[in-house]
Design a protein around this motif. Sequence first.
Motif, PDB file in Angstrom:
ATOM      1  N   ALA A 149      17.142   9.375  28.920  1.00 41.49           N
ATOM      2  CA  ALA A 149      17.077   8.245  29.837  1.00 41.49           C
ATOM      3  C   ALA A 149      16.184   8.415  31.061  1.00 41.49           C
ATOM      4  CB  ALA A 149      18.205   7.227  29.689  1.00 41.49           C
ATOM      5  N   ILE A 150      16.565   8.941  31.825  1.00 39.28           N
ATOM      6  CA  ILE A 150      16.207   9.309  32.995  1.00 39.28           C
ATOM      7  C   ILE A 150      14.704   9.805  33.216  1.00 39.28           C
ATOM      8  CG2 ILE A 150      16.466  10.625  35.465  1.00 39.28           C
ATOM      9  CD1 ILE A 150      18.224   8.024  35.076  1.00 39.28           C
ATOM     10  N   GLY A 151      14.483  10.688  32.249  1.00 35.87           N
ATOM     11  CA  GLY A 151      13.075  11.177  31.850  1.00 35.87           C
ATOM     12  C   GLY A 151      12.156  10.122  31.696  1.00 35.87           C
ATOM     13  N   PHE A 152      12.477   8.926  30.749  1.00 34.01           N
ATOM     14  CA  PHE A 152      11.655   7.985  30.686  1.00 34.01           C
ATOM     15  C   PHE A 152      11.451   7.141  32.101  1.00 34.01           C
ATOM     16  CE2 PHE A 152      12.453   8.585  26.115  1.00 34.01           C
ATOM     17  CZ  PHE A 152      11.136   8.601  25.677  1.00 34.01           C
ATOM     18  N   PHE A 153      12.527   7.058  32.871  1.00 37.25           N
ATOM     19  CA  PHE A 153      12.346   6.559  34.213  1.00 37.25           C
ATOM     20  C   PHE A 153      11.435   7.255  35.119  1.00 37.25           C
ATOM     21  CE2 PHE A 153      14.214   6.989  38.636  1.00 37.25           C
ATOM     22  CZ  PHE A 153      13.910   5.969  38.985  1.00 37.25           C
ATOM     23  N   LEU A 154      11.593   8.546  35.020  1.00 38.99           N
ATOM     24  CA  LEU A 154      10.374   9.260  36.023  1.00 38.99           C
ATOM     25  C   LEU A 154       9.192   8.912  35.472  1.00 38.99           C
ATOM     26  CD1 LEU A 154      12.120  12.803  35.994  1.00 38.99           C
ATOM     27  CD2 LEU A 154      12.137  10.899  37.844  1.00 38.99           C
ATOM     28  N   LEU A 155       8.866   8.696  34.105  1.00 34.54           N
ATOM     29  CA  LEU A 155       7.587   8.328  33.591  1.00 34.54           C
ATOM     30  C   LEU A 155       6.983   7.048  34.228  1.00 34.54           C
ATOM     31  CD1 LEU A 155       7.491   9.246  29.620  1.00 34.54           C
ATOM     32  CD2 LEU A 155       6.409  10.471  31.648  1.00 34.54           C
TER      33      LEU A 155
END
Length: 223
Positions: free
Chosen positions: A216-222
């Motif tokens: 989930a945080i990976g998509f936040f970084l995007l």
Amino acid sequence: MTLAFLLVILFSFNRQFIVKILELFRPAPVISEIRDENVIKTKYNYWRWRIFTGMYIGYIFYYFTRKSYTCIMPILIRDLGLTKSDLGILGSILALTYGLSKFLSGILADRSNPRVFMAFGLVLTGVFNILFGSSSSVLWFGVFWGLNGWFQGWGWPPCAKLLTHWYSQKERGTWWGMWNSSHNVGGAIIPIVVGLCAQMFGWRYGMYIPGILCIAIGFFLLY
């Protein structure tokens, strides 16, 4: 079941798909230079804080998928009968793949979009934590933990690149020091998260929950 899942993923990777994935890592295109000093000042300050927030939160969660295994080691001995030698081998595998990746990914990160590079690595560390939690043999533990170590190496190089690009030499120590505390925050929170998950639902959830959070945080970084 795990092997079948991996084979399906492997055979789904055709050439066109791989090319599209690689295109995501290309550096962002050069845009026209902003001439208005007021706009520069506003946008510069805004993006510096936004980039710093992304790096800080992202690296906290890299620690979630790096230290999760450490917190469940005693349970693996009790529930699966792993020996201390098995646990030591798994820890060494992560150290070796992480160290090698940290060197090679630095070269790749210099030629990539740091936002995508860091986010992609975080998502995959989450995936391999989940796969680790779904396994029961030392062999698959070693495979998934080694792959996790490889993509753990994708967290630091983009941060180093952004810290040197967006913060001047006379202030870099301050920003670098603030960012570096993300290690401690992540290392302090993850034992609590894994401990609660393992106590309430079992050790596998001590791997699943950090993995899901990191995806989930990976998509936040995007974003």
